[in-house]
Structures are given as structure tokens and as C-alpha cells.
Design an enzyme around this catalytic site. Structure first.
Site, PDB file in Angstrom:
ATOM      1  N   TRP A 161       7.045  -9.488  13.458  1.00 38.31           N
ATOM      2  CA  TRP A 161       5.931  -9.264  12.514  1.00 38.31           C
ATOM      3  C   TRP A 161       6.455  -8.646  11.217  1.00 38.31           C
ATOM      4  O   TRP A 161       6.093  -9.070  10.130  1.00 38.31           O
ATOM      5  CB  TRP A 161       4.885  -8.358  13.169  1.00 38.31           C
ATOM      6  CG  TRP A 161       3.744  -8.008  12.277  1.00 38.31           C
ATOM      7  CD1 TRP A 161       3.611  -6.890  11.491  1.00 38.31           C
ATOM      8  CD2 TRP A 161       2.556  -8.779  12.041  1.00 38.31           C
ATOM      9  NE1 TRP A 161       2.433  -6.909  10.807  1.00 38.31           N
ATOM     10  CE2 TRP A 161       1.762  -8.061  11.130  1.00 38.31           C
ATOM     11  CE3 TRP A 161       2.099  -9.998  12.533  1.00 38.31           C
ATOM     12  CZ2 TRP A 161       0.536  -8.534  10.682  1.00 38.31           C
ATOM     13  CZ3 TRP A 161       0.869 -10.463  12.088  1.00 38.31           C
ATOM     14  CH2 TRP A 161       0.112  -9.730  11.175  1.00 38.31           C
ATOM     15  N   TRP A 162       7.300  -7.635  11.338  1.00 35.92           N
ATOM     16  CA  TRP A 162       7.859  -6.986  10.156  1.00 35.92           C
ATOM     17  C   TRP A 162       8.672  -7.959   9.307  1.00 35.92           C
ATOM     18  O   TRP A 162       8.586  -7.929   8.078  1.00 35.92           O
ATOM     19  CB  TRP A 162       8.741  -5.807  10.559  1.00 35.92           C
ATOM     20  CG  TRP A 162       8.004  -4.596  11.031  1.00 35.92           C
ATOM     21  CD1 TRP A 162       6.670  -4.310  10.877  1.00 35.92           C
ATOM     22  CD2 TRP A 162       8.558  -3.495  11.729  1.00 35.92           C
ATOM     23  NE1 TRP A 162       6.380  -3.102  11.447  1.00 35.92           N
ATOM     24  CE2 TRP A 162       7.518  -2.579  11.984  1.00 35.92           C
ATOM     25  CE3 TRP A 162       9.838  -3.196  12.186  1.00 35.92           C
ATOM     26  CZ2 TRP A 162       7.724  -1.375  12.649  1.00 35.92           C
ATOM     27  CZ3 TRP A 162      10.039  -2.001  12.848  1.00 35.92           C
ATOM     28  CH2 TRP A 162       8.988  -1.099  13.071  1.00 35.92           C
TER      29      TRP A 162
ATOM     30  N   HIS B  82      -3.316 -10.718   8.323  1.00 32.76           N
ATOM     31  CA  HIS B  82      -3.951  -9.460   8.734  1.00 32.76           C
ATOM     32  C   HIS B  82      -5.385  -9.649   9.233  1.00 32.76           C
ATOM     33  O   HIS B  82      -5.980  -8.704   9.743  1.00 32.76           O
ATOM     34  CB  HIS B  82      -3.858  -8.421   7.624  1.00 32.76           C
ATOM     35  CG  HIS B  82      -2.503  -7.786   7.570  1.00 32.76           C
ATOM     36  ND1 HIS B  82      -1.463  -8.355   6.888  1.00 32.76           N
ATOM     37  CD2 HIS B  82      -2.022  -6.669   8.158  1.00 32.76           C
ATOM     38  CE1 HIS B  82      -0.395  -7.601   7.050  1.00 32.76           C
ATOM     39  NE2 HIS B  82      -0.699  -6.576   7.819  1.00 32.76           N
TER      40      HIS B  82
END
Length: 135
Positions: free
Chosen positions: A99-100, A42
Site C-alpha cells: 500500500w505504501w 482511499h
């Protein structure tokens, strides 16, 4: 990110009305062995993911972490007119799905029956009810 939580209809504002957007809040549990990896990814979110978030009319997106409980708290504002349509666009993006898959592996859903962010309903992140807001 498919839950509708607050009072504005999914179709957005009625013509001629002021529409401040809809606020969303969600939680999920971060697995303790993945705290460092989650924070690291992140700090450098993929540009395609950030662009898709913007293109889907999401603003003021933040994620906070409670290290004592492992809870991740996400909040964002949706300012578009077709939430369901924008979430379909989000799910259609291959980089977002990638990404998920990565971030879901770091998390444990608090939603009974949830299998992944990609799967749709039930949602992976648990929706929270707003009980107070002051502007």
C-alpha cells in the site's frame, strides 16, 4: 507513521495514570496528476491495511487534502503502550508495504532525505507540531 510528536513517552502511560493517547499530525504533498487516483484508492482502502492500523492501536485516522497547495494533512490518535513496537509491526506487514509503495508514488515528501514510507527514518510524512488543542 514513525514520528513521535506529542508529550506522551513512547512507552505509553505510567501504571495507574489516565492515558488519553497521543495525537499525531503529518503532511505530505500530493502530486497534482494523481489526485483522482489517490482519492479513489482511499475510498476502498485494503482490508488488511485497515486491520493493521487497528491492530497497531491507531484510532481516529483521517487524511484531508488542500487542492490549492496539494498538501495532504493526516491526523490520528495512538492509544497503545509501545508506539515503536507497533510501528515495527506495521512495517512488517507485506500488504501495508505494498500500500505504501502505491501511495508514495502519488506523493512528494516534504522531509529532506526521505526516500519512502518503507525506508523508516527519516519519515516520509513530515511531522507537525501541535500548537493548540481543546477538548
Amino acid at each position: 507513521m514513525s514520528q513521535q510528536l506529542w508529550t506522551y513517552p513512547s512507552s505509553g502511560p505510567k501504571s495507574g495514570s489516565s492515558y488519553p493517547g497521543r495525537r499525531f499530525a503529518q503532511i505530505v504533498k500530493l502530486k497534482p496528476e494523481f489526485v483522482a487516483e489517490y482519492k479513489a484508492c482511499h475510498t476502498a482502502v485494503w482490508p488488511e491495511v485497515l486491520q493493521q492500523i487497528k491492530d497497531c492501536n491507531i484510532q481516529d485516522y483521517s487524511i484531508s487534502h488542500d487542492p490549492d497547495t496539494g498538501i495532504l494533512f493526516a491526523s490520528f490518535k495512538y492509544v497503545g503502550k509501545d508506539y515503536d513496537g507497533d510501528m515495527k509491526k506495521m512495517r512488517a506487514n507485506p500488504k501495508v508495504r505494498e500500500w505504501w509503495r502505491m501511495t508514495d508514488g502519488y506523493q512528494e515528501s516534504l522531509v529532506p532525505g526521505a526516500t519512502s514510507s518503507e525506508a523508516g527514518e527519516p519519515g516520509w510524512w513530515k511531522p507537525m507540531e501541535e500548537v493548540f488543542y481543546h477538548l
